[in-house]
Design an enzyme around this catalytic site. Structure first.
Site, PDB file in Angstrom:
ATOM      1  N   ASP A 102       0.835  -1.203   0.000  1.00 54.63           N
ATOM      2  CA  ASP A 102       0.000   0.000   0.000  1.00 54.63           C
ATOM      3  C   ASP A 102       0.869   1.254   0.000  1.00 54.63           C
ATOM      4  OD1 ASP A 102       0.746  -1.004   2.503  1.00 54.63           O
ATOM      5  OD2 ASP A 102      -0.719   0.207   3.540  1.00 54.63           O
ATOM      6  N   ASP A 105       7.352   3.819   2.898  1.00 55.39           N
ATOM      7  CA  ASP A 105       7.648   4.992   3.712  1.00 55.39           C
ATOM      8  C   ASP A 105       9.153   4.993   4.003  1.00 55.39           C
ATOM      9  OD1 ASP A 105       7.788   6.771   5.937  1.00 55.39           O
ATOM     10  OD2 ASP A 105       5.685   6.493   6.344  1.00 55.39           O
TER      11      ASP A 105
HETATM   12  C1  PRP Z   1       2.654  -0.094   6.976  1.00 52.28           C
HETATM   13  C2  PRP Z   1       2.352  -0.088   5.496  1.00 52.28           C
HETATM   14  C3  PRP Z   1       3.586  -0.669   4.878  1.00 52.28           C
HETATM   15  C4  PRP Z   1       4.679  -0.203   5.809  1.00 52.28           C
HETATM   16  C5  PRP Z   1       5.419   0.939   5.185  1.00 52.28           C
HETATM   17  O1  PRP Z   1       2.428  -1.383   7.492  1.00 52.28           O
HETATM   18  O2  PRP Z   1       1.229  -0.900   5.222  1.00 52.28           O
HETATM   19  O3  PRP Z   1       3.544  -2.080   4.888  1.00 52.28           O
HETATM   20  O4  PRP Z   1       4.032   0.218   7.021  1.00 52.28           O
HETATM   21  O5  PRP Z   1       6.342   1.480   6.084  1.00 52.28           O
HETATM   22  P1  PRP Z   1       7.917   1.414   5.922  1.00 52.28           P
HETATM   23  O6  PRP Z   1       8.259   1.681   4.493  1.00 52.28           O
HETATM   24  O7  PRP Z   1       8.376   2.537   6.845  1.00 52.28           O
HETATM   25  O8  PRP Z   1       8.385   0.091   6.412  1.00 52.28           O
HETATM   26  P2  PRP Z   1       2.247  -1.687   9.048  1.00 52.28           P
HETATM   27  O9  PRP Z   1       3.539  -2.098   9.654  1.00 52.28           O
HETATM   28  O10 PRP Z   1       1.554  -0.530   9.695  1.00 52.28           O
HETATM   29  O11 PRP Z   1       1.303  -2.966   9.051  1.00 52.28           O
HETATM   30  P3  PRP Z   1      -0.147  -3.057   8.382  1.00 52.28           P
HETATM   31  O12 PRP Z   1       0.047  -3.174   6.897  1.00 52.28           O
HETATM   32  O13 PRP Z   1      -0.726  -4.292   8.974  1.00 52.28           O
HETATM   33  O14 PRP Z   1      -0.898  -1.816   8.773  1.00 52.28           O
HETATM   34 MN    MN Z   2       1.754  -2.842   5.788  1.00 49.12          MN
END
Ligand code: PRP
Ligand code: MN
Ligand code: MG
Length: 179
Positions: A102, A105
């Site tokens: 999705d 970051d």
């Molecule tokens: C969020 C998002 C990505 C990740 C991006 O997942 O869905 O997978 O963070 O962040 P990064 O590039 O800084 O690693 P999260 O860990 O919140 O889990 P989720 O998808 O279950 O919400």
């Molecule tokens: Mn995620």
């Protein structure tokens, strides 16, 4: 439950997302043209809405599998420690893979997942992210296809959560805390 009250301002409409997915799927369908061994891998939980729309727009035979990775938990800050909470169901050696995120970051989640999947020797390994926040990048990684590049705002909706809420919004919105 998030601790402070906040409102959500729309940033990318459901219609814009759908239009962009059509464009991306044209490109991806060309890239993988002729394949009979594609597995579209969704990274749970955030990608569940995006992957659903994406696979229905692809003009390719696909299998779908999921991997659950988490680094944020209920926090707004990346823990930088990516945990694999659920592995793929199927074998991927010799297969074509499209990994669906999705949002990228800091990039730690996608980097960790790519290392894991590469070690299993797929034939092709490509990535798509609906959103990209390049200003926040800490790991050297970029998805092969990106829906929208966005500024450093805390976004929710279309699968993306704030403390597990708001994943069900049909659009991408940004979180604004009320005074
Ligand atoms: C969020 C998002 C990505 C990740 C991006 O997942 O869905 O997978 O963070 O962040 P990064 O590039 O800084 O690693 P999260 O860990 O919140 O889990 P989720 O998808 O279950 O919400
Ligand atoms: Mn995620
Ligand atoms: Mg999350």
């Amino acid at each position: 439950m998030p601790e402070r009250p906040y409102v959500i301002d729309q940033m990318i409409s459901a219609k814009s997302i759908a239009a962009r997915i059509e464009e991306l799927c044209d490109e991806i369908s060309k890239e993988f043209e002729g394949t009979d061994k594609l597995i579209v891998v969704g990274l749970l939980r955030g990608s569940f809405v995006f992957i659903a729309d994406l696979v229905r727009e692809l003009d390719l035979p696909v299998e779908v599998d999921f991997l659950e990775a988490s680094s944020y938990g209920n926090s707004m800050e990346s823990s930088r420690e990516v945990r694999i909470l659920k592995d793929l169901r199927g074998e991927i050696e010799g297969r074509d893979l499209l990994v669906v995120e999705d949002i990228v970051d800091t990039g730690h989640t996608l980097t960790h997942v790519m290392h894991l999947l590469e070690s299993r020797n797929p034939a092709r390994l490509k990535t798509i992210a609906l959103l990209d926040k390049p200003s926040r990048r800490e790991a050297d990684i970029k998805a092969d296809w990106i829906g929208f590049s966005i500024p450093d705002e805390f976004v929710v909706g279309y699968g993306i959560d704030f403390a597990q809420r708001n994943r069900n919004l049909p659009f991408i919105g940004k979180v604004r805390f009320e005074e």
